[in-house]
Motif scaffolding. Sequence first.
Motif, PDB file in Angstrom:
ATOM      1  N   UNK A  85      19.498 -47.191  30.273  1.00  0.00           N
ATOM      2  CA  UNK A  85      18.077 -47.221  30.622  1.00  0.00           C
ATOM      3  C   UNK A  85      17.313 -48.156  29.691  1.00  0.00           C
ATOM      4  N   UNK A  86      17.626 -48.092  28.405  1.00  0.00           N
ATOM      5  CA  UNK A  86      16.970 -48.968  27.444  1.00  0.00           C
ATOM      6  C   UNK A  86      17.343 -50.426  27.702  1.00  0.00           C
ATOM      7  N   UNK A  87      18.620 -50.664  28.065  1.00  0.00           N
ATOM      8  CA  UNK A  87      19.060 -52.029  28.354  1.00  0.00           C
ATOM      9  C   UNK A  87      18.331 -52.585  29.566  1.00  0.00           C
ATOM     10  N   UNK A  88      18.164 -51.739  30.586  1.00  0.00           N
ATOM     11  CA  UNK A  88      17.447 -52.171  31.787  1.00  0.00           C
ATOM     12  C   UNK A  88      15.989 -52.462  31.461  1.00  0.00           C
ATOM     13  N   UNK A  89      15.368 -51.603  30.650  1.00  0.00           N
ATOM     14  CA  UNK A  89      13.970 -51.808  30.268  1.00  0.00           C
ATOM     15  C   UNK A  89      13.813 -53.072  29.437  1.00  0.00           C
ATOM     16  N   UNK A  90      14.740 -53.275  28.485  1.00  0.00           N
ATOM     17  CA  UNK A  90      14.668 -54.449  27.615  1.00  0.00           C
ATOM     18  C   UNK A  90      14.853 -55.742  28.395  1.00  0.00           C
ATOM     19  N   UNK A  91      15.653 -55.676  29.459  1.00  0.00           N
ATOM     20  CA  UNK A  91      15.925 -56.880  30.245  1.00  0.00           C
ATOM     21  C   UNK A  91      14.807 -57.187  31.223  1.00  0.00           C
ATOM     22  N   UNK A  92      13.992 -56.180  31.527  1.00  0.00           N
ATOM     23  CA  UNK A  92      12.938 -56.379  32.503  1.00  0.00           C
ATOM     24  C   UNK A  92      13.494 -56.281  33.896  1.00  0.00           C
ATOM     25  N   UNK A  93      13.605 -55.054  34.423  1.00  0.00           N
ATOM     26  CA  UNK A  93      14.254 -54.860  35.718  1.00  0.00           C
ATOM     27  C   UNK A  93      13.563 -55.623  36.831  1.00  0.00           C
ATOM     28  N   UNK A  94      12.234 -55.831  36.691  1.00  0.00           N
ATOM     29  CA  UNK A  94      11.527 -56.544  37.750  1.00  0.00           C
ATOM     30  C   UNK A  94      11.937 -58.010  37.824  1.00  0.00           C
ATOM     31  N   UNK A  95      12.603 -58.504  36.773  1.00  0.00           N
ATOM     32  CA  UNK A  95      13.028 -59.902  36.751  1.00  0.00           C
ATOM     33  C   UNK A  95      14.399 -60.108  37.354  1.00  0.00           C
TER      34      UNK A  95
END
Length: 231
Positions: A85-95
């Motif tokens: 979840x943190x990895x997805x947030x850090x990567x910017x899921x909307x991108x």
Amino acid sequence: MVDMPDIPRVARLLADVARTRIVWALIDGSARPAGELAFHAGISAQSASAHLMKLVGGGLLAAEAQGRHRYFRIANAEVACMIESMAALASGMELGLPQCLPSTGSSTQAFMHARTCYDHLAGEIAVSVLASMIKARWLRRKDTELVATRLGAQQLRALGIDLDSAQGERRVFARPCADLTQRHPHLGGALGTHMLKLYIDQSWIERMPKSRLVSVTPKGNEMFRKLLALG
């Protein structure tokens, strides 16, 4: 002051780049020796030992002895889900697709399609299955978790899920788990684990050696089509 979870303690454990690299190297569910983790983190064996002690003491990793060596792994599914979840947030899921994915030895497309997220299924198929189960009213949201409806309980048992066992575990029964490569969640929690076991036991999917990737069998293609048609 209002009582609250000790989030800063966990945040401090993951604030160090070397410790983050160590944890990320284990996100595939593997158990690895300290020397290998030191290599992944780009640090000395002595530094790795100190970091591993902190991660084990903080409850993020577990250690087990195998002969003369100690092997380290992510402590449990809840920790793995938090890391993803943190990895997805850090990567910017909307991108879209994160730029840094765990090494799988295979293509990005295969990684996005179907893989394990520690002890449950992730990827495009898993996201679609959860969406169908919610739309068909097998599951409903309750705060941040998911609960089975009466219809859902009947259908999950008919599918072959040991629902009593899943509901009796000392962990969250079901919850949305942020998917690292999709814009929507897949199914986590005890139910997600039992669903993955069903997929494997009933030969819907086959694990790939030393990888998080799974391959969907012809039977699995047919059965997943049925599940996705629920909604």
